[in-house]
Design an enzyme around this catalytic site. Structure first.
Site, short mmCIF file in Angstrom:
data_model
loop_
_atom_site.label_atom_id
_atom_site.label_comp_id
_atom_site.label_asym_id
_atom_site.label_seq_id
_atom_site.Cartn_x
_atom_site.Cartn_y
_atom_site.Cartn_z
CB THR A 209 -0.99 -0.03 1.20
OG1 THR A 209 -1.91 1.06 1.08
CG2 THR A 209 -0.30 0.06 2.55
CG ASN A 210 -0.35 4.64 -1.44
OD1 ASN A 210 -1.04 5.40 -0.78
ND2 ASN A 210 -0.81 4.00 -2.51
NE ARG A 211 5.85 7.07 3.03
CZ ARG A 211 6.53 6.28 3.85
NH1 ARG A 211 6.05 6.03 5.04
NH2 ARG A 211 7.67 5.74 3.48
CB SER A 212 -3.00 7.91 0.06
OG SER A 212 -4.20 8.63 -0.01
CB ALA A 276 -2.11 7.24 -3.58
#
Ligand code: PMT
Length: 398
Positions: A209-212, A276
């Site tokens: 996943t990512n930091r959004s 994102a």
């Protein structure tokens, strides 16, 4: 906020939750609304008019017979000043009185005389709410166009659990802004917004996943709602509170987001992709937890996720975001042209107060020809409003 400068008449009635009206009043006042609080006789047993007076900086109405307030001369003055009347909390008693056209105090007179929309946020004992007579009164008022928010299920003043609690203030606040913005510049438009990061499973425990945080997309959804749009928010997993009056479609993976976006854009006027989306996912997710002790190093084979913006095409405005760490403008200009977008919002994610997880953002809005409008750092809600100004004028030209 487009609704700034409007008047909210806040009716407060006899309920243990009357103190919560102070929070609402403070929030609306901070946003720039004029808040005129009207207490019923019994509300004053639960909350203090002095608190409301200080929080709103406005006279508070506690009786119809006081000559020194600016409203008492004309007992319907408030009904004319109101852009919306919000009764929060609303007791069973006020609901019954309003349903039957009784006008024997300032609040009931105001509601009976106003042409503004009326929002009712009930709060009472669960048996009182469930009682057929209350339900008949609610049905009568709904038929006349009154808007009900709640009640919610939860712990009641009696100590037991039940349906009758004043609903979350966020929801009352959101519905009020939505009602105030009904005739805004995006009225009648369907806007689809995506928010948050996607999660691509590695196994039942882990994901890529990512930091959004979802804050940017949620701010766009709220701002569009407050300007009259019907909003569908396709959201990856986030901890941001779901906005009231917005249709939220929860998704986890890029594949799920693609399906939800294609479905929602069938009737859309605009698609704004603030999410994102993970660009890659494990080519094969393990069905069972991958055990550390059974492996040396672990190599994951990744494959590309579907490009949602690429696939979501139709007779609607398409807006992308570009999260960049270098050559921000050049990369964004390339993306807007390559993906045939109407607008792209270039986001320098390495800048302080900008990008992932922050409450503020610093962006440059670039049109289909590559013309850039650089904006100073501002709240994500303000960025959303600026972006919607651009979308609104594109929609007018369509
Ligand atoms: O959520 P916050 O914490 O508030 O942070 C906000 C944000 C930084 C996430 C947001 O402002 C932002 O920049 N979102 C886009 C992030 C991104 O994925 O950028 P990108 O350059 O990788 O993608 C370009 C565009 O293609 C984006 O609109 C993206 O949604 C879309 N995309 C990307 C991959 C993919 N498979 N399909 C897509 O449609």
């Amino acid at each position: 906020m487009a609704t700034k400068g409007k008047t909210i008449v806040l009716g407060i009635t006899g309920s243990i939750s009357a103190y919560k009206a102070a929070d609402l009043a403070a929030r609306f006042t901070k946003d720039g609304f004029r808040v005129d609080a009207v207490f019923t006789e019994s509300a004053m047993k639960f909350a203090s008019p002095m608190t409301l007076r200080n929080l709103t900086g406005r006279p508070v109405v506690t009786t119809m017979w006081e000559l020194s307030t600016e409203f008492s001369v004309e007992h319907v003055a408030l009904s004319e000043a109101a852009d919306v009347v919000l009764v929060a909390p609303a007791s069973a008693n006020i609901i019954a009185r309003l349903a039957n056209g009784i006008a024997d105090d300032m609040l009931t007179c105001t509601v009976l005389a106003t042409k503004a929309p009326v929002i009712i946020a009930p709060a009472m004992n669960d048996n009182m709410w469930a009682n057929q007579v209350t339900q008949d009164n609610v049905a009568k008022l709904k038929k006349r166009g009154f808007i009900f928010v709640g009640p919610a299920y939860g712990r009641l003043a009696s100590g037991k659990m039940g349906l009758g609690r004043l609903t979350e203030l966020d929801e009352i606040y959101g519905v009020t802004l939505q009602v105030l913005g009904k005739k805004g510049d995006l009225a009648g438009k369907n806007i689809v917004v995506t928010a948050g990061g996607t999660q691509e499973p590695v196994d039942p425990v882990r994901c890529l996943t990512n930091r959004s945080s979802g804050k940017m997309g949620y701010a766009i959804a709220e701002a569009a709602r407050n300007r009259g749009a019907a909003v569908t928010l396709v959201s990856g997993p986030t901890s941001v509170t779901k906005p009231a009056g917005v249709k939220v479609v929860d998704v986890k993976t890029a594949e799920e987001m693609l399906k939800a976006v294609l479905d929602a854009t069938k009737k859309a006027d605009a698609l704004i992709m603030a999410a994102a989306v993970a660009d890659f996912r494990p080519a094969r997710a393990s069905g069972s937890k991958i055990k550390r002790r059974e492996l040396g190093d672990l190599t994951l084979k990744l494959e590309k996720t579907p490009d949602i913006l690429e696939q979501a095409r139709g007779n609607f405005i398409r807006v992308g975001f570009a999260a960049e760490s270098d050559n921000v403008i050049a990369n964004a200009v390339d993306k807007v042209k390559r993906k045939g977008l109407d607008l792209i919002v270039a986001n320098n994610i390495t800048e302080k107060g900008s990008g992932f997880g922050t409450d503020t953002n610093r962006v440059t809005i670039i049109d289909s020809k590559g013309k850039a409008e650089e904006l100073p750092i501002m709240s994500k809600y303000e960025v959303a409003d600026k972006l919607l100004d651009r979308i609104s004028s594109l929609l007018k030209k369509k």
